[in-house]
Design an enzyme around this catalytic site. Sequence first.
Site, short mmCIF file in Angstrom:
data_model
loop_
_atom_site.label_atom_id
_atom_site.label_comp_id
_atom_site.label_asym_id
_atom_site.label_seq_id
_atom_site.Cartn_x
_atom_site.Cartn_y
_atom_site.Cartn_z
N LYS A 115 -6.11 5.50 14.16
CA LYS A 115 -4.77 5.77 13.61
C LYS A 115 -4.32 7.22 13.80
O LYS A 115 -3.14 7.47 14.01
CB LYS A 115 -4.74 5.43 12.11
CG LYS A 115 -4.77 3.94 11.82
CD LYS A 115 -4.69 3.67 10.32
CE LYS A 115 -4.82 2.18 10.05
NZ LYS A 115 -4.75 1.82 8.65
N TYR A 175 -9.33 -5.79 0.54
CA TYR A 175 -8.84 -7.17 0.39
C TYR A 175 -9.95 -8.20 0.62
O TYR A 175 -9.71 -9.39 0.49
CB TYR A 175 -7.65 -7.44 1.33
CG TYR A 175 -7.90 -7.10 2.77
CD1 TYR A 175 -7.51 -5.86 3.28
CD2 TYR A 175 -8.53 -7.99 3.62
CE1 TYR A 175 -7.74 -5.52 4.58
CE2 TYR A 175 -8.76 -7.66 4.94
CZ TYR A 175 -8.36 -6.43 5.41
OH TYR A 175 -8.60 -6.09 6.72
N ASP A 187 1.68 1.18 6.68
CA ASP A 187 0.77 1.15 5.52
C ASP A 187 1.46 1.76 4.31
O ASP A 187 1.23 1.35 3.17
CB ASP A 187 -0.51 1.97 5.80
CG ASP A 187 -1.48 1.24 6.71
OD1 ASP A 187 -1.43 -0.01 6.77
OD2 ASP A 187 -2.31 1.92 7.35
P1 NAP Z 1 -11.53 6.07 6.17
O1 NAP Z 1 -10.50 6.84 6.91
O2 NAP Z 1 -12.88 5.89 6.77
O3 NAP Z 1 -11.68 6.78 4.72
C1 NAP Z 1 -12.57 6.32 3.74
C2 NAP Z 1 -12.69 7.35 2.63
O4 NAP Z 1 -13.66 6.88 1.69
C3 NAP Z 1 -13.16 8.72 3.11
O5 NAP Z 1 -12.61 9.71 2.28
C4 NAP Z 1 -14.68 8.60 2.88
O6 NAP Z 1 -15.31 9.85 2.76
C5 NAP Z 1 -14.70 7.87 1.56
N1 NAP Z 1 -15.98 7.22 1.33
C6 NAP Z 1 -16.58 6.29 2.12
N2 NAP Z 1 -17.75 5.90 1.57
C7 NAP Z 1 -17.90 6.63 0.43
C8 NAP Z 1 -18.91 6.70 -0.56
N3 NAP Z 1 -19.99 5.93 -0.49
N4 NAP Z 1 -18.73 7.55 -1.58
C9 NAP Z 1 -17.62 8.32 -1.67
N5 NAP Z 1 -16.63 8.31 -0.74
C10 NAP Z 1 -16.77 7.47 0.28
O7 NAP Z 1 -11.01 4.61 5.86
P2 NAP Z 1 -9.52 4.19 5.47
O8 NAP Z 1 -8.78 3.74 6.67
O9 NAP Z 1 -8.96 5.29 4.66
O10 NAP Z 1 -9.80 2.87 4.59
C11 NAP Z 1 -10.30 2.98 3.27
C12 NAP Z 1 -10.29 1.60 2.62
O11 NAP Z 1 -8.96 1.13 2.51
C13 NAP Z 1 -11.04 0.52 3.40
O12 NAP Z 1 -11.71 -0.31 2.51
C14 NAP Z 1 -9.94 -0.24 4.12
O13 NAP Z 1 -10.29 -1.59 4.37
C15 NAP Z 1 -8.83 -0.17 3.07
N6 NAP Z 1 -7.50 -0.29 3.68
C16 NAP Z 1 -6.74 -1.35 3.29
C17 NAP Z 1 -5.47 -1.51 3.80
C18 NAP Z 1 -4.64 -2.68 3.37
O14 NAP Z 1 -3.63 -2.98 4.02
N7 NAP Z 1 -4.98 -3.33 2.28
C19 NAP Z 1 -4.96 -0.60 4.74
C20 NAP Z 1 -5.77 0.49 5.10
C21 NAP Z 1 -7.04 0.62 4.56
P3 NAP Z 1 -15.85 10.61 4.09
O15 NAP Z 1 -14.63 11.19 4.76
O16 NAP Z 1 -16.78 11.62 3.56
O17 NAP Z 1 -16.51 9.55 4.96
#
Ligand code: NAP
Length: 284
Positions: free
Chosen positions: A65, A227, A102
Site C-alpha cells: 500500500k 474480520y 480504507d
Molecule cells: P501492518 O501495517 O502490518 O500494521 C500492524 C500494526 O500492528 C503495526 O503497528 C505492528 O507493529 C502492530 N503489531 C503487530 N503485531 C503486534 C504485536 N504482537 N504486539 C503489538 N503490536 C503489534 O498491518 P495493517 O495493514 O495496518 O493491518 C492491521 C490489521 O488491520 C490486520 O489485522 C488487517 O487484517 C486489518 N485490516 C482490516 C481492514 C478491513 O477492511 N477490515 C483493512 C485493513 C487492515 P510493528 O510495526 O512493530 O510490526
Amino acid sequence: MIKLGIIGYPLGHTLSPIMHKAALDYLQIDGDYIAIETPPDQLFDRIKYLKIEGFKGFNVTIPLKVWMVPLLNEVDEYANVAGAVNTVIISENKSLYGYNTDIDGFIEAIPEDLRKNLNSKRAAVFGSGGAARAVAIGLSLLGIDNITFYARNYEKAIKIKKVLADNFPDVKVNIQEYNEFANLSYAAIVVNATPIGMQGINEDISPINKRSIEGLNENTIVYDLIYKPRETKLLKYAKRHNLYTIDGLEMLVLQGAKALSLWTGVESPVNIMREAALKSLKGE
Ligand code: NAP
C-alpha cells in the site's frame, strides 16, 4: 469486459475476488476480478503487466500500500495524506490514479448517529501500521479531538503524528508504548489496528486486557479491524461488558464497494457484496 484484481503478498486470505465477482454479476457487468500474488520485488513488473493486459484497475494490499504511492501519476487528497493507497484506476492512456478507500470504509462502518458522538472526543488506537494511518485520518475527519496510539513501533507512530500535525492541526496526538493493560476510561472509541486476534496468527489473544475493557465507559465503541474471525477475543470481552462493537467485515465490504464504484462509475450493490463475503467466511 472490465478486468480488475488485487495485488499483495501473500493473498491467501483475501475475500475481495468473491465480493467483487458477486457485485459484477449482480450489475450484469461483463468482468472479472482476480487475485495476483505480487511480492514487493515484482511490483514494478506487475504494474506493467496490468497495463499491457488492459486492466481497468486494481486493489493493493499488504505489504504494497505504501510502496505503490511513488508509482502513481496522481493521488487522491486523503490517500496522499495517508501515504498509502488500496485502490488504483488505470486510465485509457495508462496513467495510474490512487485512492485510499480504507478511510471511507472505516468511517462508514460506524453508524451515522454514533459518528456524530465522536466529535471533540478522545480515541485510543492500538497499532501504528498502514491500517492505523487510515483510522487516524478517518477519526480526524470525524472531528475527534485527541488520539492516543499504543504502538510497539514508536517510529511509525511518530510518522503518523507528523502527518496529522501537518493535515489536521487541531487533532492532538499522544504516543504510548503498546500496553494491553492501559487505562482507556477516557476513550469514546477504541480501535484495534493490529493483527492480534486474527485467525491463524493469535486468535486466542486480545490486544487489550479484559480488565482494561471492563474499565471502559459504557458508551465507548470498541472497533476491531479484524474480520476473520468476526468475533475476536477483544469483541467478545467488549460484548460481555455490554459495549457497542464493530468488527472489520463492514469496513472491508464498504472499502470494496467504494473501489468498485470508482472503477465502474455506478453505485455498488453493498448488500450483495456483504452477503458474498459472509458466505465465504462461513465456508459456504
Ligand atoms: P501492518 O501495517 O502490518 O500494521 C500492524 C500494526 O500492528 C503495526 O503497528 C505492528 O507493529 C502492530 N503489531 C503487530 N503485531 C503486534 C504485536 N504482537 N504486539 C503489538 N503490536 C503489534 O498491518 P495493517 O495493514 O495496518 O493491518 C492491521 C490489521 O488491520 C490486520 O489485522 C488487517 O487484517 C486489518 N485490516 C482490516 C481492514 C478491513 O477492511 N477490515 C483493512 C485493513 C487492515 P510493528 O510495526 O512493530 O510490526
